[in-house]
Design a protein around this motif. Structure first.
Motif, PDB file in Angstrom:
ATOM      1  N   GLY A  84      -9.870  -0.590  -0.772  1.00  0.00           N
ATOM      2  CA  GLY A  84      -8.512  -0.207  -0.402  1.00  0.00           C
ATOM      3  C   GLY A  84      -7.624  -1.397  -0.118  1.00  0.00           C
ATOM      4  O   GLY A  84      -6.408  -1.352  -0.364  1.00  0.00           O
ATOM      5  N   ALA A  85      -8.208  -2.493   0.375  1.00  0.00           N
ATOM      6  CA  ALA A  85      -7.424  -3.699   0.624  1.00  0.00           C
ATOM      7  C   ALA A  85      -6.880  -4.283  -0.677  1.00  0.00           C
ATOM      8  O   ALA A  85      -5.762  -4.818  -0.712  1.00  0.00           O
ATOM      9  N   SER A 120       1.827  -3.283  -2.267  1.00  0.00           N
ATOM     10  CA  SER A 120       2.799  -4.043  -1.487  1.00  0.00           C
ATOM     11  C   SER A 120       3.618  -4.966  -2.368  1.00  0.00           C
ATOM     12  O   SER A 120       4.845  -5.038  -2.258  1.00  0.00           O
ATOM     13  N   GLU A 121       2.953  -5.684  -3.276  1.00  0.00           N
ATOM     14  CA  GLU A 121       3.646  -6.652  -4.123  1.00  0.00           C
ATOM     15  C   GLU A 121       4.573  -5.984  -5.135  1.00  0.00           C
ATOM     16  O   GLU A 121       5.676  -6.458  -5.393  1.00  0.00           O
ATOM     17  N   VAL A 122       4.143  -4.880  -5.704  1.00  0.00           N
ATOM     18  CA  VAL A 122       4.888  -4.263  -6.800  1.00  0.00           C
ATOM     19  C   VAL A 122       5.925  -3.266  -6.296  1.00  0.00           C
ATOM     20  O   VAL A 122       7.045  -3.192  -6.835  1.00  0.00           O
ATOM     21  N   GLY A 128       6.483  -2.561  -2.671  1.00  0.00           N
ATOM     22  CA  GLY A 128       6.881  -2.706  -1.271  1.00  0.00           C
ATOM     23  C   GLY A 128       6.327  -1.617  -0.381  1.00  0.00           C
ATOM     24  O   GLY A 128       6.885  -1.330   0.687  1.00  0.00           O
ATOM     25  N   VAL A 129       5.218  -1.005  -0.779  1.00  0.00           N
ATOM     26  CA  VAL A 129       4.609   0.066   0.009  1.00  0.00           C
ATOM     27  C   VAL A 129       4.075  -0.505   1.325  1.00  0.00           C
ATOM     28  O   VAL A 129       3.441  -1.558   1.353  1.00  0.00           O
ATOM     29  N   GLU A 130       4.338   0.209   2.411  1.00  0.00           N
ATOM     30  CA  GLU A 130       3.839  -0.148   3.735  1.00  0.00           C
ATOM     31  C   GLU A 130       3.023   1.016   4.279  1.00  0.00           C
ATOM     32  O   GLU A 130       3.502   2.151   4.319  1.00  0.00           O
ATOM     33  N   ILE A 131       1.793   0.732   4.689  1.00  0.00           N
ATOM     34  CA  ILE A 131       0.909   1.753   5.220  1.00  0.00           C
ATOM     35  C   ILE A 131       0.483   1.329   6.622  1.00  0.00           C
ATOM     36  O   ILE A 131      -0.113   0.267   6.789  1.00  0.00           O
ATOM     37  N   VAL A 132       0.819   2.136   7.612  1.00  0.00           N
ATOM     38  CA  VAL A 132       0.495   1.810   9.001  1.00  0.00           C
ATOM     39  C   VAL A 132      -0.120   3.035   9.667  1.00  0.00           C
ATOM     40  O   VAL A 132       0.477   4.114   9.669  1.00  0.00           O
ATOM     41  N   ALA A 133      -1.299   2.858  10.242  1.00  0.00           N
ATOM     42  CA  ALA A 133      -1.954   3.922  11.000  1.00  0.00           C
ATOM     43  C   ALA A 133      -2.116   3.473  12.447  1.00  0.00           C
ATOM     44  O   ALA A 133      -2.130   2.274  12.742  1.00  0.00           O
ATOM     45  N   PHE A 134      -2.232   4.441  13.348  1.00  0.00           N
ATOM     46  CA  PHE A 134      -2.402   4.125  14.760  1.00  0.00           C
ATOM     47  C   PHE A 134      -3.070   5.293  15.466  1.00  0.00           C
ATOM     48  O   PHE A 134      -3.088   6.423  14.962  1.00  0.00           O
ATOM     49  N   VAL A 135      -3.612   5.018  16.632  1.00  0.00           N
ATOM     50  CA  VAL A 135      -4.260   6.057  17.431  1.00  0.00           C
ATOM     51  C   VAL A 135      -3.190   6.794  18.227  1.00  0.00           C
ATOM     52  O   VAL A 135      -2.466   6.195  19.020  1.00  0.00           O
ATOM     53  N   ASN A 184       7.877   3.788   1.460  1.00  0.00           N
ATOM     54  CA  ASN A 184       8.269   3.231   0.150  1.00  0.00           C
ATOM     55  C   ASN A 184       7.337   3.634  -0.988  1.00  0.00           C
ATOM     56  O   ASN A 184       7.275   2.938  -2.017  1.00  0.00           O
ATOM     57  N   ALA A 185       6.631   4.735  -0.851  1.00  0.00           N
ATOM     58  CA  ALA A 185       5.819   5.215  -1.975  1.00  0.00           C
ATOM     59  C   ALA A 185       6.743   5.674  -3.093  1.00  0.00           C
ATOM     60  O   ALA A 185       7.784   6.290  -2.842  1.00  0.00           O
ATOM     61  N   PRO A 186       6.415   5.379  -4.345  1.00  0.00           N
ATOM     62  CA  PRO A 186       7.269   5.809  -5.463  1.00  0.00           C
ATOM     63  C   PRO A 186       7.417   7.323  -5.524  1.00  0.00           C
ATOM     64  O   PRO A 186       6.535   8.070  -5.086  1.00  0.00           O
ATOM     65  N   VAL A 187       8.529   7.768  -6.074  1.00  0.00           N
ATOM     66  CA  VAL A 187       8.752   9.196  -6.308  1.00  0.00           C
ATOM     67  C   VAL A 187       7.893   9.649  -7.495  1.00  0.00           C
ATOM     68  O   VAL A 187       7.665   8.896  -8.435  1.00  0.00           O
ATOM     69  N   GLY A 188       7.414  10.883  -7.445  1.00  0.00           N
ATOM     70  CA  GLY A 188       6.739  11.459  -8.604  1.00  0.00           C
ATOM     71  C   GLY A 188       5.233  11.371  -8.585  1.00  0.00           C
ATOM     72  O   GLY A 188       4.586  11.693  -9.577  1.00  0.00           O
TER      73      GLY A 188
END
Length: 389
Positions: A136-137, A144-146, A148-155, A227-231
């Protein structure tokens, strides 16, 4: 099976106390700059022994890229990632030769395969997730590079302790504000990985109390994908939320998943829950609210995707438990070994990287469709099923 994904495929291998664990990734685009350091960040966030809230098992979880890269770039061929198991103590599990641990996988694995790993949880152990996090990394770096997707999880909860903003539900305004701004740096400011410090302190005390009592507790991890792409998404059976649910519920110790307004949305009327459209700055549309969690009709709509994952209390505890042997005789299991009293702090990077695998696989499937369709003559505007007002 041990493979996740269709276009971006990750196959994990290894048991809790074998020589190594890891994965093979097939479908990584060629030309992506990649090093062990890109992968190590998330593995270090996942590794055991990082605080007094986790198992004391001392594993550095250093990753090695064995194939698929040359001179720091991916070749487009399968990438093999390995992590050595160094702090193995299989003798800590000798009692499981006689007793299946309550709520663990010892009994079900034996019934399914006719044999089970003699130590630890085998493939049901959290050690298996190393391959997921490593794969997944790699997906995260591309996204992220292509895009700009940002994924953040937290408790967001431990036991009965919830973040204050959680009480209003995930689609409440304060929680939505948090989801739009939260960063991993904020999440990692404390060992619980809860961004509200006062709540984190209470959660920490709860986890430590369980540890002292040789007991365990569960919790909830919330995740946002920006910032996940549409579709993205493949109706009808591979809807994006269905694939996210598949990914999340495949993680050890998970027992629940909800996306967008989730179960709290059932308390609203349609007029309250519907996400009305408005013009965006680019001549398209966006939604004024986001009860849908960024997914409508199983397809991403460009808004932030958010969901929650429920983790049960870890099954292996060090309290004596009245149970039965494999032969059905009543007895007392006195389990040993090294275990997390609560898995959610270490589950945060696992949730993030499984989300990345899901989005990466969906991106590659959609890009294949778009590239193939682009070779055809454009559909006339009057036949697209939309008309100007």
């Amino acid at each position: 099976m041990s493979t996740f994904g269709k276009a971006f495929r990750v196959t994990t291998y290894g048991e809790s106390h074998c020589k190594s664990v890891g994965c093979i990734i097939d479908g990584v685009p060629p030309g992506l700059a990649l090093s062990e350091n890109d992968i190590q960040v998330q593995l270090t966030r996942r590794r055991p022994g990082q605080s007094n809230l986790t198992t004391p098992r001392n594993e550095k979880d250093r990753v090695a890229i064995e194939s698929g890269c040359e001179f720091g770039y991916t070749l487009g061929t399968p990438i093999c990632l390995t992590v050595q198991n160094q702090d193995q103590r299989p003798h800590d599990y000798s009692e499981t030769d006689f007793y299946p641990r309550p709520s663990h996988a010892d009994w079900t694995y034996l019934q399914k395969y006719g044999v089970k790993a003699s130590s630890g949880g085998g493939r049901s152990s959290a050690r298996e997730t190393i391959g997921r996090v490593a794969g997944g990394a790699v997906a995260e770096k591309y996204l992220s590079e292509v895009y700009g997707v940002e994924i953040v999880a937290f408790v967001s909860s431990v036991g009965a302790i919830d973040m204050p903003t959680s009480a209003e539900g995930m689609s409440g305004p304060e929680f939505q504000k948090l989801l739009s701004t939260i960063t991993r740096e904020q999440v990692d400011q404390n060992t619980v990985r809860c961004p509200d410090q006062e709540t984190a302190d209470r959660m920490q005390e709860e986890i430590l109390a369980c540890s002292r009592e040789k007991n365990s507790t569960g919790g909830i991890v919330t995740c946002v994908i920006r910032n996940a792409p549409v579709g993205l998404g493949e109706p009808c059976f591979d809807k994006l939320e269905a694939m996210l649910a598949h990914a999340m519920l495949s993680i050890p110790a998970t027992k629940g998943f909800e996306v967008g307004s989730g179960f709290s949305g059932t308390r609203l009327k349609g007029s309250e829950h519907n996400d009305a459209f408005e013009s965006d700055a680019n001549g398209g549309l966006r939604t004024r609210t986001n009860h849908s969690g960024g997914i409508q009709g199983g397809i991403s709509n460009g808004e932030s995707i958010y969901f929650r994952v429920a983790f049960k209390p870890p099954a292996t505890i060090s309290q004596d438990q009245q149970t039965a042997t494999y032969a059905g005789q009543e007895g007392v299991l006195a389990a040993r070994g090294r275990h997390d009293p609560c898995v959610v702090p270490r589950a945060v990077p696992i949730v993030e990287t499984m989300a990345a695998l899901t989005i990466m696989d969906a991106v590659m499937q959609q890009n294949a469709r778009s590239a193939t369709s682009a070779k055809l003559k454009p559909v006339p505007a009057e036949l697209k099923g939309i008309k100007p007002v």
